[in-house]
Write a protein that holds these residues in place. Sequence first.
Motif, PDB file in Angstrom:
ATOM      1  N   ASP A   4       3.288  -6.117   3.932  1.00 28.62           N
ATOM      2  CA  ASP A   4       3.110  -4.910   4.745  1.00 28.62           C
ATOM      3  C   ASP A   4       4.031  -5.063   5.954  1.00 28.62           C
ATOM      4  OD1 ASP A   4       2.145  -2.512   5.702  1.00 28.62           O
ATOM      5  OD2 ASP A   4       0.061  -3.174   5.890  1.00 28.62           O
ATOM      6  N   VAL A   5       4.422  -3.956   6.551  1.00 29.43           N
ATOM      7  CA  VAL A   5       5.350  -4.062   7.679  1.00 29.43           C
ATOM      8  C   VAL A   5       4.687  -4.764   8.856  1.00 29.43           C
ATOM      9  CG1 VAL A   5       6.728  -2.059   7.027  1.00 29.43           C
ATOM     10  CG2 VAL A   5       4.701  -1.760   8.484  1.00 29.43           C
ATOM     11  N   GLU A  18      -5.067   1.972   2.798  1.00 28.12           N
ATOM     12  CA  GLU A  18      -5.013   0.825   3.719  1.00 28.12           C
ATOM     13  C   GLU A  18      -5.156   1.306   5.155  1.00 28.12           C
ATOM     14  OE1 GLU A  18      -3.540  -2.110   6.499  1.00 28.12           O
ATOM     15  OE2 GLU A  18      -2.672  -0.145   6.155  1.00 28.12           O
ATOM     16  N   GLU A  19      -4.588   2.481   5.447  1.00 28.06           N
ATOM     17  CA  GLU A  19      -4.572   2.971   6.834  1.00 28.06           C
ATOM     18  C   GLU A  19      -5.947   3.419   7.319  1.00 28.06           C
ATOM     19  OE1 GLU A  19      -2.149   2.487   8.628  1.00 28.06           O
ATOM     20  OE2 GLU A  19      -0.405   2.310   7.316  1.00 28.06           O
ATOM     21  N   ASP A  27       6.148   2.019   6.321  1.00 32.06           N
ATOM     22  CA  ASP A  27       4.821   1.394   6.236  1.00 32.06           C
ATOM     23  C   ASP A  27       4.018   2.188   5.212  1.00 32.06           C
ATOM     24  OD1 ASP A  27       2.310   0.311   6.599  1.00 32.06           O
ATOM     25  OD2 ASP A  27       2.146   0.863   8.721  1.00 32.06           O
ATOM     26  N   ASP A  28       3.921   1.796   3.965  1.00 29.92           N
ATOM     27  CA  ASP A  28       4.353   0.511   3.481  1.00 29.92           C
ATOM     28  C   ASP A  28       5.214   0.698   2.228  1.00 29.92           C
ATOM     29  OD1 ASP A  28       4.464  -2.272   3.256  1.00 29.92           O
ATOM     30  OD2 ASP A  28       2.655  -2.356   2.051  1.00 29.92           O
ATOM     31  N   HIS A  37       0.815  -1.223   0.000  1.00 30.19           N
ATOM     32  CA  HIS A  37       0.000   0.000   0.000  1.00 30.19           C
ATOM     33  C   HIS A  37       0.842   1.264   0.000  1.00 30.19           C
ATOM     34  CE1 HIS A  37       0.146   1.067   4.386  1.00 30.19           C
ATOM     35  NE2 HIS A  37       0.215  -0.231   4.583  1.00 30.19           N
TER      36      HIS A  37
HETATM   37 ZN    ZN Z   1       0.837  -0.929   6.484  1.00 35.72          ZN
END
Ligand code: ZN
Length: 432
Positions: free
Chosen positions: A314-315, A268-269, A237-238, A92
């Motif tokens: 993703d992290v 995504e967040e 991130d990310d 993302h």
């Molecule tokens: Zn992320």
Amino acid sequence: MSAASEALANAEALAHADDLADFVAASPSSFHAAAEVARRLTDAGFTALDETSAWPAQPGGRFFVVRDGAVIAWVVPTAATVATGFHVFGAHSDSPAFKLKPKPTTGRLGWLQAGVEIYGGPLLNSWLDRELRLAGRLVLDDGTSVLAATGPLLRLPQLAIHLDREQNDRLALNKQTQTQPVWGLGEAASADLLGEVASAAGVDAARIRGYDLVTADAARGAVFGKNDVFFASGRLDDLASVHAGVVALAAAELDAPHIAVLAVFDHEEVGSATRSGAAGPFLQDVLERVQLSLGAARDEQLRALSASWCVSSDVGHSVHPNFPERHDPVVQPVLGSGPILKINANQRYATDAAGAAAWHGWCAAAGVASQEFVSNNAVPCGSTIGPITATRLGIRTVDVGIPILSMHSARELAGTADLHDLTRVASAFFAG
Ligand code: ZN
């Protein structure tokens, strides 16, 4: 590993980290990240496609399509048929930040301030006392969209310790009254924050009809620590995953047994439920159009999806030496020991036994060590785009990433070696 090959691996990892620092600096917003992916892929011989146009027949082709702050790119092998499946590497483009409100030029007591909302879940105190850029897109009176990014412009100054001696015991910011950054001195009535952004983009501020602008740390990413084992940067991130994916896809060959796909989603967040987010139709639409361009009938499309894989990157969390009680007591990934495979019984991560086995196979093919992550049962688990993609498309999916500390800080901390190792596994995944 011999001393010579260790030194070479180190040099490659440092070069990769330096390139990531360039990538993050060029990507202060999701829109910039999508544009930077597009720029790098164009340089690597990919062709930009427009969603409103017909797409060409595709064997032997390299393509990408940008939708707002998202981008999907793919490489169709020369021997692709209607039955050829996909290997999708997902990531993302957005990060927690502050987002400019309407009527953003505010201020009081001789200070110019910016009216901002909070985007996603930032660690608020990490954003204090940093010079921040403002970046994103402006949509003009003729409907065109232009990228805009200022240099260092804003800052959230912390209150001096002398004015509140208890701050170290309970630093908590009011999300409205104590998060409005300063960006100059003077009277708000005679200032224009959007004008600053417009002039950075070289456009007339009077032409702006809409904007999506967020803050980003102005400082460049950097390696540090004993033997340069650490890499610190905003937006790991990310963007760490986006960067790993674009480096791997740019080098992907035309002889793979599947179509290699990089899917970079926005939002995504904030839950992914947008037209450019993982819960929207973007990936499904692109995969279907690729299949139609190969001449696939509906039955053949579904068969190809059944033969496909998604690696959602993703992290994740490294174990933190100062807070060991927040982590599983046995499964303790740490920076520098390789990418992580994310596991959760409640399917907050999509990984299952088949996915774990496939992931270990790609890591072995790349010669990369991998670690596992699982949450402490008393600490709620986060989630990511993996379960959403698996649910939407029915593609077999595995959730992975690099371990970091300071997740959602304005400046996060990764292991230098892990960044390069993630790219190597992505290359092995794309190759077969
Ligand atoms: Zn992320």
